[in-house]
Structure formats: C-alpha cells, structure tokens
Design a protein around this motif. Structure first.
Motif, PDB file in Angstrom:
ATOM      1  N   GLU A   1      42.392 -44.515  24.335  1.00 35.54           N
ATOM      2  CA  GLU A   1      42.380 -43.968  22.975  1.00 35.54           C
ATOM      3  C   GLU A   1      41.548 -42.691  22.895  1.00 35.54           C
ATOM      4  OE1 GLU A   1      44.230 -44.875  20.501  1.00 35.54           O
ATOM      5  OE2 GLU A   1      44.892 -46.883  21.082  1.00 35.54           O
ATOM      6  N   GLU A   2      40.367 -42.693  23.485  1.00 31.59           N
ATOM      7  CA  GLU A   2      39.495 -41.510  23.431  1.00 31.59           C
ATOM      8  C   GLU A   2      40.121 -40.325  24.163  1.00 31.59           C
ATOM      9  OE1 GLU A   2      36.245 -39.219  22.359  1.00 31.59           O
ATOM     10  OE2 GLU A   2      36.382 -41.348  21.869  1.00 31.59           O
ATOM     11  N   LEU A   3      40.633 -40.570  25.353  1.00 27.72           N
ATOM     12  CA  LEU A   3      41.233 -39.485  26.121  1.00 27.72           C
ATOM     13  C   LEU A   3      42.515 -38.981  25.467  1.00 27.72           C
ATOM     14  CD1 LEU A   3      40.521 -40.918  29.662  1.00 27.72           C
ATOM     15  CD2 LEU A   3      39.584 -38.785  28.717  1.00 27.72           C
ATOM     16  N   SER A   4      43.262 -39.881  24.875  1.00 20.19           N
ATOM     17  CA  SER A   4      44.468 -39.487  24.160  1.00 20.19           C
ATOM     18  C   SER A   4      44.115 -38.606  22.963  1.00 20.19           C
ATOM     19  CB  SER A   4      45.222 -40.747  23.709  1.00 20.19           C
ATOM     20  OG  SER A   4      46.374 -40.413  22.992  1.00 20.19           O
ATOM     21  N   ALA A   5      43.095 -38.979  22.216  1.00 18.21           N
ATOM     22  CA  ALA A   5      42.660 -38.183  21.064  1.00 18.21           C
ATOM     23  C   ALA A   5      42.123 -36.826  21.509  1.00 18.21           C
ATOM     24  CB  ALA A   5      41.599 -38.948  20.272  1.00 18.21           C
ATOM     25  N   LEU A   6      41.392 -36.817  22.614  1.00 15.36           N
ATOM     26  CA  LEU A   6      40.863 -35.556  23.142  1.00 15.36           C
ATOM     27  C   LEU A   6      42.002 -34.632  23.585  1.00 15.36           C
ATOM     28  CD1 LEU A   6      38.188 -34.116  23.748  1.00 15.36           C
ATOM     29  CD2 LEU A   6      38.244 -35.184  26.008  1.00 15.36           C
ATOM     30  N   HIS A   7      43.018 -35.220  24.198  1.00 15.29           N
ATOM     31  CA  HIS A   7      44.191 -34.446  24.615  1.00 15.29           C
ATOM     32  C   HIS A   7      44.920 -33.876  23.404  1.00 15.29           C
ATOM     33  CE1 HIS A   7      48.512 -34.358  26.225  1.00 15.29           C
ATOM     34  NE2 HIS A   7      47.896 -33.305  26.730  1.00 15.29           N
ATOM     35  N   LEU A   8      45.062 -34.680  22.375  1.00 13.04           N
ATOM     36  CA  LEU A   8      45.712 -34.235  21.146  1.00 13.04           C
ATOM     37  C   LEU A   8      44.960 -33.042  20.548  1.00 13.04           C
ATOM     38  CD1 LEU A   8      47.939 -35.007  18.984  1.00 13.04           C
ATOM     39  CD2 LEU A   8      46.085 -36.240  17.844  1.00 13.04           C
ATOM     40  N   ALA A   9      43.633 -33.152  20.498  1.00 15.44           N
ATOM     41  CA  ALA A   9      42.815 -32.057  19.963  1.00 15.44           C
ATOM     42  C   ALA A   9      42.944 -30.812  20.839  1.00 15.44           C
ATOM     43  CB  ALA A   9      41.363 -32.489  19.853  1.00 15.44           C
ATOM     44  N   TRP A  10      43.016 -30.998  22.151  1.00 22.98           N
ATOM     45  CA  TRP A  10      43.175 -29.868  23.073  1.00 22.98           C
ATOM     46  C   TRP A  10      44.511 -29.173  22.832  1.00 22.98           C
ATOM     47  CZ3 TRP A  10      46.722 -28.693  26.881  1.00 22.98           C
ATOM     48  CH2 TRP A  10      46.384 -27.641  27.733  1.00 22.98           C
ATOM     49  N   GLN A  11      45.573 -29.971  22.681  1.00 25.11           N
ATOM     50  CA  GLN A  11      46.884 -29.388  22.423  1.00 25.11           C
ATOM     51  C   GLN A  11      46.872 -28.559  21.149  1.00 25.11           C
ATOM     52  OE1 GLN A  11      48.984 -33.178  22.580  1.00 25.11           O
ATOM     53  NE2 GLN A  11      50.271 -32.362  24.224  1.00 25.11           N
ATOM     54  N   GLY A  12      46.225 -29.069  20.113  1.00 25.13           N
ATOM     55  CA  GLY A  12      46.149 -28.331  18.865  1.00 25.13           C
ATOM     56  C   GLY A  12      45.303 -27.077  18.984  1.00 25.13           C
ATOM     57  N   ALA A  13      44.216 -27.171  19.741  1.00 26.93           N
ATOM     58  CA  ALA A  13      43.301 -26.038  19.892  1.00 26.93           C
ATOM     59  C   ALA A  13      43.882 -24.928  20.760  1.00 26.93           C
ATOM     60  CB  ALA A  13      41.975 -26.512  20.475  1.00 26.93           C
TER      61      ALA A  13
ATOM     62  N   SER B   1      44.227 -21.237  15.675  1.00 27.20           N
ATOM     63  CA  SER B   1      43.329 -20.179  15.199  1.00 27.20           C
ATOM     64  C   SER B   1      42.448 -19.703  16.360  1.00 27.20           C
ATOM     65  CB  SER B   1      42.469 -20.696  14.047  1.00 27.20           C
ATOM     66  OG  SER B   1      41.584 -21.693  14.514  1.00 27.20           O
ATOM     67  N   PRO B   2      41.920 -18.482  16.271  1.00 27.70           N
ATOM     68  CA  PRO B   2      41.139 -17.931  17.376  1.00 27.70           C
ATOM     69  C   PRO B   2      39.896 -18.749  17.752  1.00 27.70           C
ATOM     70  CG  PRO B   2      41.751 -16.194  15.859  1.00 27.70           C
ATOM     71  CD  PRO B   2      42.149 -17.494  15.212  1.00 27.70           C
ATOM     72  N   ASP B   3      39.303 -19.442  16.792  1.00 28.90           N
ATOM     73  CA  ASP B   3      38.103 -20.213  17.106  1.00 28.90           C
ATOM     74  C   ASP B   3      38.391 -21.678  17.453  1.00 28.90           C
ATOM     75  OD1 ASP B   3      38.820 -20.921  14.523  1.00 28.90           O
ATOM     76  OD2 ASP B   3      36.739 -21.121  13.848  1.00 28.90           O
ATOM     77  N   ALA B   4      39.651 -22.079  17.474  1.00 28.06           N
ATOM     78  CA  ALA B   4      40.015 -23.463  17.776  1.00 28.06           C
ATOM     79  C   ALA B   4      39.540 -23.920  19.162  1.00 28.06           C
ATOM     80  CB  ALA B   4      41.513 -23.670  17.621  1.00 28.06           C
ATOM     81  N   PRO B   5      39.647 -23.102  20.209  1.00 25.39           N
ATOM     82  CA  PRO B   5      39.147 -23.552  21.510  1.00 25.39           C
ATOM     83  C   PRO B   5      37.634 -23.825  21.502  1.00 25.39           C
ATOM     84  CG  PRO B   5      40.716 -21.795  21.825  1.00 25.39           C
ATOM     85  CD  PRO B   5      40.436 -21.865  20.340  1.00 25.39           C
ATOM     86  N   LEU B   6      36.885 -23.030  20.767  1.00 25.61           N
ATOM     87  CA  LEU B   6      35.441 -23.254  20.681  1.00 25.61           C
ATOM     88  C   LEU B   6      35.151 -24.584  19.965  1.00 25.61           C
ATOM     89  CD1 LEU B   6      32.592 -22.283  21.212  1.00 25.61           C
ATOM     90  CD2 LEU B   6      32.692 -21.005  19.072  1.00 25.61           C
TER      91      LEU B   6
END
Length: 128
Positions: free
Chosen positions: A74-86, A92-97
């Motif tokens: 669950e944690e890694l899946s959520a982190l991956h989801l956030a990475w895909q969005g970022a 947005s330009p600051d999403a990776p940060l």
C-alpha cells in the motif's frame, strides 16, 4: 518479485521506465482479482527497481519480499501514484520537489514497517 529469472536472460528485452503522460488512477488492491493484482504488482515492481537503484535504498527500506506485506504494498503503491502525478508531463513545476518531501516521510514509514516484519536479506518472515 525481484528474483524473476528473465531479468538476467538476454532473450527478454530490458524493462524500461517511461515518463508518465497522464495523471494516474489510484489502485484499490482489494477491488482486483488475484490475477489482476499480479499484473499490477509487476508494473509496480519495475518502478520499485528503479526507485531502489536511483535512491540507493536497501533491504531495511524496501525488502525483496515487499509484495508479501500488505502495508508495504500500500505504501509503495501510494508513493508510486504520487510519483506518477509529480512527474507527469502535465505536472506543475514544483511537483517533483513536493514528491521528494513526501518521499522523505514515506521512507520513515517504510523503514519502521520493515523493521516490524522481521524480514532479512536472506529470508522472508510470513505475517502471523
């Protein structure tokens, strides 16, 4: 999932991580059949291989048996989801940060959960 033999077999083409182009959809793992979950985990596994290599994470943060632990999945899946969005082309330009800030917090949770599993590089401990 990191021990699949085809990874070192020249017959299989290398797996490549691509840049996300659209915003992702969250995965509700329990809503998928076992076969569907296997396919979704394989896609996640590619990203986790990249993540652990890129950020030099070891077994204390992401053990090889991560897929056998629901809390890590669950944690890694959520982190991956956030990475895909970022890192989507529409981000947005600051999403990776912001993702890196979330990543730092996730590392602490992952490390804590992995410590509780009792798993080691030479062996997996099943949930009790």
């Amino acid at each position: 999932m990191t021990s699949r033999p085809e990874r070192d077999d020249p017959f299989y083409p290398p797996r490549v991580l691509t840049q996300p182009t659209i915003l992702p959809v969250p995965i509700v793992w329990s809503a998928h059949s076992p076969d569907s979950q296997t396919l979704l985990r394989e896609e996640l596994d590619l990203w986790i291989d990249w993540l652990t290599d890129r950020y030099r994470l070891d077994h204390r943060t992401v053990p090889d048996c991560w897929h056998d632990h629901p809390e890590l999945l669950e944690e890694l899946s959520a982190l991956h989801l956030a990475w895909q969005g970022a890192f989507a082309t529409s981000a947005s330009p600051d999403a990776p940060l912001r993702w890196h800030e979330q990543f730092a917090a996730a590392i602490n949770r992952l490390t804590d959960w992995v410590a509780r599993t009792g798993c080691r590089p030479d062996g997996h401990r099943a949930r009790r």
